[in-house]
Every structure is written in structure tokens, then in C-alpha cells.
Design an enzyme around this catalytic site. Structure first.
Site, PDB file in Angstrom:
ATOM      1  NE  ARG A 558      -3.660  -0.188   0.341  1.00  0.00           N
ATOM      2  CZ  ARG A 558      -4.853   0.107  -0.231  1.00  0.00           C
ATOM      3  NH1 ARG A 558      -5.630  -1.113  -0.911  1.00  0.00           N
ATOM      4  NH2 ARG A 558      -5.417   0.852  -0.054  1.00  0.00           N
ATOM      5  CB  VAL A 559       1.248   4.205  -2.573  1.00  0.00           C
ATOM      6  CG1 VAL A 559       2.415   3.236  -3.208  1.00  0.00           C
ATOM      7  CG2 VAL A 559       0.138   4.620  -3.021  1.00  0.00           C
ATOM      8  CG  ASP A 560      -3.361   3.837   1.398  1.00  0.00           C
ATOM      9  OD1 ASP A 560      -2.942   2.873   1.153  1.00  0.00           O
ATOM     10  OD2 ASP A 560      -4.984   3.469   0.538  1.00  0.00           O
ATOM     11  CG  ASP A 561      -1.865   7.140   5.786  1.00  0.00           C
ATOM     12  OD1 ASP A 561      -0.479   6.781   5.482  1.00  0.00           O
ATOM     13  OD2 ASP A 561      -2.014   8.339   6.174  1.00  0.00           O
TER      14      ASP A 561
END
Ligand code: 6R9
Length: 690
Positions: A558-561
Site C-alpha cells: 500500500r502507498v496510502d495509510d
């Protein structure tokens, strides 16, 4: 077009088989270049496969991209439609710059997913075929239902739901463990056009309450208790607390249907609310075992499934009937090379999307025999999975890397003690599978003869997006390989510009596919903002991805939180908001760290309110708070006391720095000059070992 990335000549299976990299298997070492390790399906496998060569894949893939309407309508015609769809197979606006995002497939087509799973297959002669095998937590406790028996039970539940006033479009919350009644309830809802929302029975009362408040169900369906491993879990108590909670928000639940599971808890020991609660076994058998189908539009909702995002509020992912049906059935058939003689077992719980698409709908739409397992995969010992595989002659086994890694740690004696010769295809889902776990799965579990379908997809995508077709081409351990039919993955840079050839960046999808989610329940704006605005013109997956020189895709996380713990998606914001709800917690920041078994672990930086001393009790209490608010699976692995958190001058927490501190990469902190108070970092490092 995407096609140029795939060089089919390099993928030619020549029947050479795979030479196990023993050193890598034993030591878990990475090869010099993972990209160069090709694992070929055997000639026997490819010869019998549904798609048996790169050329055949390329031909089908090309058609699916160049003529999606023709491709998908041919497949859709294999299902039963009361009335065929209108002129358009697909009608979409996929670009926020052109207005509201809209995805429609087979609009105007009238069908029913339950009918297609059961009645249609029974009419085709599968009435006496086993639809569901059920294996209980305790070895020796089991059962089975044929397609006809399953239909009878589904109809009884459907009739009951109708009787209590559940109508087409109404929501029903299902909070059940892995017993046959779970898929039965899902199918019963589908039969009458009700919208099920299954909540994983590991979620806490508060999480359940949040979902009840959001979708306002006509009924909640649960079970008094369940045993997983040795531990009894009192599900009904959790439901009671959740219903009480949501009542405070003005949402009342009038009916709670409770399945009596005497193995875990006696009837008389179950807490009861007269007038609201009713025993499943007291009512369901009294209803007729036939029930007319509620015909629905392809674009009517089939189910809602809540998933984590980067804010504290879970997102109600909405899937509709027609496209989801066509897509899950097709992906199941090709990615697992399904044959009518297969016995299929997916270890996922129906509380997650994998259980929706690949325990219930995808397999049953294909007339498959599915195994439902109630218990923990390592109970009573680490050999249980293979015991079950031998007992039922499982031929397709689909699981998550976290389970593979944990079984790997227990040693291969637990595996080799069992024959496993029925196995022919293995599958992996939930997170990237590291090459060493892949090789162990392949060599030890599959005796170096079963291809592994490493399926990349999401709750939002409904079905597989990037996945091997096991007989078609060579695999690379750790790569999800190539897109499924109709899927155009693109990799974009920070600015949303597509990058070609060998590259890495953000994984997006161009154009819709039948199984795509249509909205977030009650919040279409969040749907557009989260998925379609970051890179206009594309669906943004939230994942990073690398494409190698041969066109293979390597998901990088994942590149998000969002953190991926044992394949479960957990928003950092959800854990943070649980922590700060503790009266002594002033502030919290949560990041993911590498974890040997779980893939990622939860690492929480916690700032206490002034003058509260750090203590072991408080640490435990904070963890308990998270368990209570979200569920045990979201409990932080580590609480790191933080006198302060690194923030920019505008007050944004710099998670990049926290991630480095959490993984002890202290010489890679990078630029800290934008911090409001650079001293904070020094303090945090000093506190690391406290
Ligand atoms: C099906 C499911 C989705 C997220 C996704 C990605 C990760 C799932 C993966 C994978 C690499 C795979 N993920 N499968 N990453 N390889 N084969 O898990 O849905 O719970 O919504 O999670 O899981 O990060 O974005 P969901």
C-alpha cells in the site's frame, strides 16, 4: 495499448518443470535476481488447462480489450437472464473531469445471483452434487449439503426473511462464523433481493455498531458462540452490545436471528432479549423449502462490505448483481483452472471479500464443490490443513501468505506427514507473497508440481485483477504476473502520467470491468475522491507496483495509510482514533512495520496527556482499547512512548520518519528540516527501547 508490455515468446511453457532452489527454500534467501526465476507449468498441466498457452491467453486478452462488449456478453449469456440487458453491455464514465463517476454493466438485464448459483445448476443436473462440505473446528465434526439440499435451506431462510418484512433493497447484517449458515444466509438475501452486509465475526461490538448505524439493517443474523481452536467466542454478547450501542445513535434492530451452536455454548446460557431475539433452529425449519425468486436488475445492489480506508470511518463498498456475478464466476474458472471434478477449499472467512467472491459466489456459480472450514488452520496442530486436504481430496487450495509463513515456521514435517496428492492448483491472496514463502508453498506443499495463482485484487475490484492463469505461462515466485481478461493495469508516476516498459509507480486501472464496485454506500463523493481523483481518468488502487522487463507485475504494498496485517486491511487512522479515545492518550500515530509472519505489524507511537507516567499497565490498557474498539486482529504489536511526534510546521505528522524509526533504519531518516521541532526525533530514538 497494454499488450506491448507482454512478450509472449518469453512465456512459452516448454514443460521443463521447475528446479527447486533448495538453498533459497532452506535459508529463505532471495535469489540474485527474482526476475529471472521462471517456474514453468508441466506439459501435462498445460495440456489439460482451460487456457494452455501464452498465445491462447493473448488471443483472449486481446479480444477482451478490443471488443469488451462482445467478450463479456458472450460469457454473460451462459447465465440465466429473465430478460436480456439493454443495448449497452457497459456504460461508464471513468473520468472525474467528465462529471460523476458511473459504472454500469448489463443494465436492464434481469437476473438473480442465487438462482444462477443454485436453481440453474440443479436444472443442469447437479442436484445431487455436493455444494458445501463443512469441517468443524473439532476434528471429526463435519457435514455436507448437495446443491438441492442447499437450495432447500436457502429457500427456508429466504421465506423467513420475507415473513419478517425484509424486502428487495433492505440491508441485513450477518455476523456469523464459518458455518454453512453463513453462505446460506448470503444466498437467501440474494434470492429475495435483500442486500447482505457480512461483518467478520472477529470485529468488536463497536465496529459492528458502526456498521449497523451506517446501513440500518432490517435484521441481524448471528450465532450464540463459536469455538476457534480451544477458545469459545461469545458472538451473541458482542451483538447485544453493538445493538445497544447503535440504539444510542437512534438506529434500532427489531430482529436478531440466532443460530444455536451447542458445541460452544448452551442455549440456556445465552443472554436473551425477548421479542427481539429468535433461535434459528426454532423458526427456519418451519418454513417451506421452495421460494420464488425476486428478479432484480443487473445494477441492483447485491451486497455491501465495509473495508478500511485512510480515515477512521469504514467504507461501505457496494457491489451490484449482474457484473459481479459474471466477473467472479469467470475469474474463478480461469485463475484456478477449474474443472467440474475439483474439490475447492479457500481458507478465507466470508467476512472478507475473498470469502464473498471465492467461497460463496464464484465457486457456486461454477457448480463447484466447496469446503467450508470453521476452525483455526493450526488446530489442533500445524498439520490440520493437510489433514483436511487429504480427507476431502482437495484439489484447489487457496490461502494467504501469512498462513504459509506461519506453517513454514512450524516445519515441513507437519506437511510431509500427509499425502496431498489430490492437490493440483494452489492460490495466494491478501498481500504480496515473498519469494521464499512462495517457494516453500510450491516445493513443500505442492511437491513442485502445482502452479500457484498469486491473485492480486481488492474488496473494491470484486474479483481477480492481476493473476496467473496456471497452465498458460511461466510464473515468477512473488509476482502476480499478468492482468485478467478485460483488465488494463497502468503504472503512473506522481503526476498521474502513465509510464511504459520496465518501471515502478502507482498501480491504476484504465476502464471499468464487470466486477468493479459502483459506489461507497451513502457517500458517492468519497468514492470519487478516494479512487478517481488522485489520478484523473483512472481507478487508483492504493498499491505500488513494479513492472519488470518481461511485463510481469510485482505488487509492492500500500502507498496510502492502510496497513496489511495478515492480509487484513487496517487503516492507521482507525487504530489511532481508538488509541486517542483512551483518556490518558493525548496523541497517537500508527505505522506498519515488517513482521515475519503477519507481513506487517502495527507499531503505535503514543503521546500521553501531561504528567501521566509511562507504565506497563497503561501499555496493556491501550492495546486492550484497540482490541475492544476494532477487534483483536488490530491490536498494536508495539507501543512506543513518544514525548512528542515529528510534525511539519503545518501540523502534519511525518509518517515517513516514524516508519524509519519503527524499523530502526535510523541512518535513513532523510530530510528532517521541515520539522517544526527537529529535537522530537532525537527524543523518539532515545525512547525506542523504553
Ligand atoms: C482480496 C483482498 C486489498 C489489498 C490490496 C493489496 C493487498 C491483496 C494481493 C495483495 C499483493 C496480492 N493484496 N492481494 N498484494 N499481492 N496477491 O485482499 O482484498 O482486503 O480489500 O485488500 O490487499 O495491498 O490493495 P482487501
Amino acid at each position: 495499448s497494454y499488450l506491448r508490455h507482454v512478450d509472449s515468446r518469453k512465456l512459452m511453457p516448454n514443460g521443463a518443470g521447475h528446479i527447486p532452489h533448495l538453498k533459497a527454500v532452506i535459508l529463505g534467501e532471495a535469489l540474485a535476481s527474482e526476475e529471472d526465476d521462471l517456474v514453468l507449468p508441466s506439459k501435462e498441466f498445460s495440456d489439460q488447462a482451460n487456457v494452455h498457452s501464452p498465445e491462447q491467453y493473448m488471443e483472449m486478452y486481446k479480444r477482451s480489450i478490443e471488443d469488451p462488449d462482445g467478450f463479456w456478453s458472450e460469457i454473460a449469456s451462459q447465465f440465466y437472464w429473465k430478460q436480456k440487458w439493454g443495448e449497452k453491455v457497459c456504460d461508464e464514465n471513468f473520468d472525474v473531469r467528465d462529471g460523476k463517476i458511473k459504472i454500469e454493466w448489463f443494465k436492464g438485464g434481469i437476473t438473480n445471483v442465487c438462482y444462477n448459483c443454485l436453481d440453474r445448476n440443479i436444472e443442469a443436473g447437479l442436484g445431487d452434487k455436493v455444494a458445501l462440505y463443512w469441517e468443524g473446528n473439532e476434528p471429526g465434526l463435519d457435514g455436507s449439503l448437495t446443491y438441492s439440499q442447499l437450495l432447500n435451506q436457502v429457500c427456508q431462510v429466504a421465506n423467513y426473511l420475507k415473513d419478517i418484512g425484509v424486502k428487495k433493497g433492505d440491508a441485513v447484517i450477518v455476523y456469523l462464523p464459518m458455518i454453512n449458515e453463513l453462505p446460506i444466509t448470503m444466498l437467501a438475501c440474494a434470492r429475495i433481493g435483500a442486500v447482505h452486509s457480512v461483518v467478520f465475526a472477529g470485529f468488536s461490538a463497536e465496529s459492528l455498531a458502526q456498521r449497523i448505524t451506517d446501513c440500518k439493517p432490517k435484521a441481524v443474523i448471528t450465532c450464540n458462540a463459536v469455538r476457534r481452536g480451544t477458545k469459545p467466542i461469545l458472538l451473541k454478547d458482542i451483538v447485544d452490545a453493538a445493538i445497544n450501542d447503535s440504539a444510542k445513535d437512534g438506529v434500532s434492530v427489531d430482529v436478531c436471528l440466532v443460530y444455536d451452536n451447542p458445541v460452544a455454548l448452551k442455549r440456556e446460557d445465552t443472554k436473551w432479549t425477548q421479542g427481539r431475539d429468535i433461535w434459528w433452529q426454532d423458526v427456519i425449519p418451519k418454513y417451506p423449502s421452495t421460494c420464488p425468486v425476486e428478479w432484480v436488475d443487473a445494477e441492483d445492489p447485491l451486497f455491501l462490505l465495509y473495508t478500511s480506508g485512510s480515515t477512521g470511518k469504514p467504507k461501505g463498498v457496494l457491489h451490484t448483481a449482474g457484473g459481479y456475478m459474471v466477473y467472479t464466476a469467470t475469474t474463478f474458472k480461469y485463475a484456478f483452472d477449474y474443472k467440474p471434478s475439483d474439490i475447492y477449499w479457500c481458507t478465507a472467512d466470508c467476512g472478507w471479500i475473498t470469502g464473498h467472491s471465492y467461497v460463496t459466489y464464484g465457486p457456486l456459480l461454477n457448480g463447484a464443490t466447496v469446503l467450508v472450514y470453521e476452525g483455526a488452520p493450526n488446530y489442533p496442530d500445524a498439520g490440520r490443513c493437510w489433514d483436511i486436504v487429504d480427507k476431502y481430496k482437495v484439489s484447489i487450495f487457496y490461502t494467504a501468505p501469512t498462513l504459509v509463513r506461519s506453517l513454514m515456521r512450524d516445519g515441513e514435517a507437519y506437511v510431509t506427514r500427509y499425502s496431498r496428492k489430490s492437490l493440483r492448483v494452489l492460490g495466494s491472496v491478501g498481500e504480496p507473497i515473498n519469494p521464499s514463502a512462495w517457494r516453500w508453498f510450491y516445493n513443500v506443499v505442492g511437491d513442485s508440481r502445482c502452479p500457484i495463482s498469486d491473485t492480486w485484487w481488492q474488496t473494491e475490484t470484486g474479483g481477480f485483477m492481476i493473476t496467473p492463469l496456471p497452465g498458460a505461462w511461466a510464473q515468477k515466485p512473488g509476482s502476480a504476473t499478468f492482468p485478467f481478461f478485460g483488465i488494463q493495469p497502468v503504472i503512473v508516476d506522481e503526476k498521474g502520467v502513465e509510464i511504459d516498459g520496465e518501471c515502478s509507480g502507482y498501480l491504476c486501472i484504465k476502464k471499468s470491468w464487470p466486477g468493479a464496485f459502483r459506489t461507497l454506500y451513502g457517500d458517492h463523493e468519497r468514492y470519487e475522491t478516494t479512487y478517481f481523483k488522485p489520478f484523473a481518468g483512472y481507478y487508483f488502487s492504493g498499491d505500488g507496483c513494479r513492472r519488470d522487463k518481461d511485463g510481469y507485475h510485482w505488487l509492492t504494498g500500500r502507498v496510502d495509510d492502510v496497513i496489511n496485517v495478515s492480509g487484513h486491511r487496517i487503516g492507521t487512522a482507525e487504530v489511532e482514533s481508538a488509541l486517542v479515545s483512551h483518556p490518558q492518550c493525548a496523541e497517537a500515530a500508527v505505522v506498519g512495520v515488517e513482521h515475519e509472519v503477519k507481513g506487517q505489524g502495527i507499531y503505535a507511537f503514543v503521546t500521553l496527556v501531561d504528567s501521566v507516567p509511562y507504565s506497563e499497565d497503561l501499555r496493556k490498557d491501550l492495546i486492550l482499547t484497540v482490541r475492544k474498539q476494532i477487534g483483536a486482529f488490530a491490536a498494536p504489536d508495539k507501543i512506543h512512548w513518544a514525548p512528542g511526534l515529528p510534525k511539519t510546521r503545518s501540523g502534519k505528522i511525518m509518517r515517513r520518519i516514524l516508519r524509519k524509526i519503527a524499523s530502526r533504519q535510523l541512518d535513513e531518516l532523510g530530510d528532517t528540516s521541515t520539522l517544526a521541532d527537529p529535537n522530537v526525533v532525537k527524543q523518539l530514538i532515545e525512547f525506542s527501547d523504553s
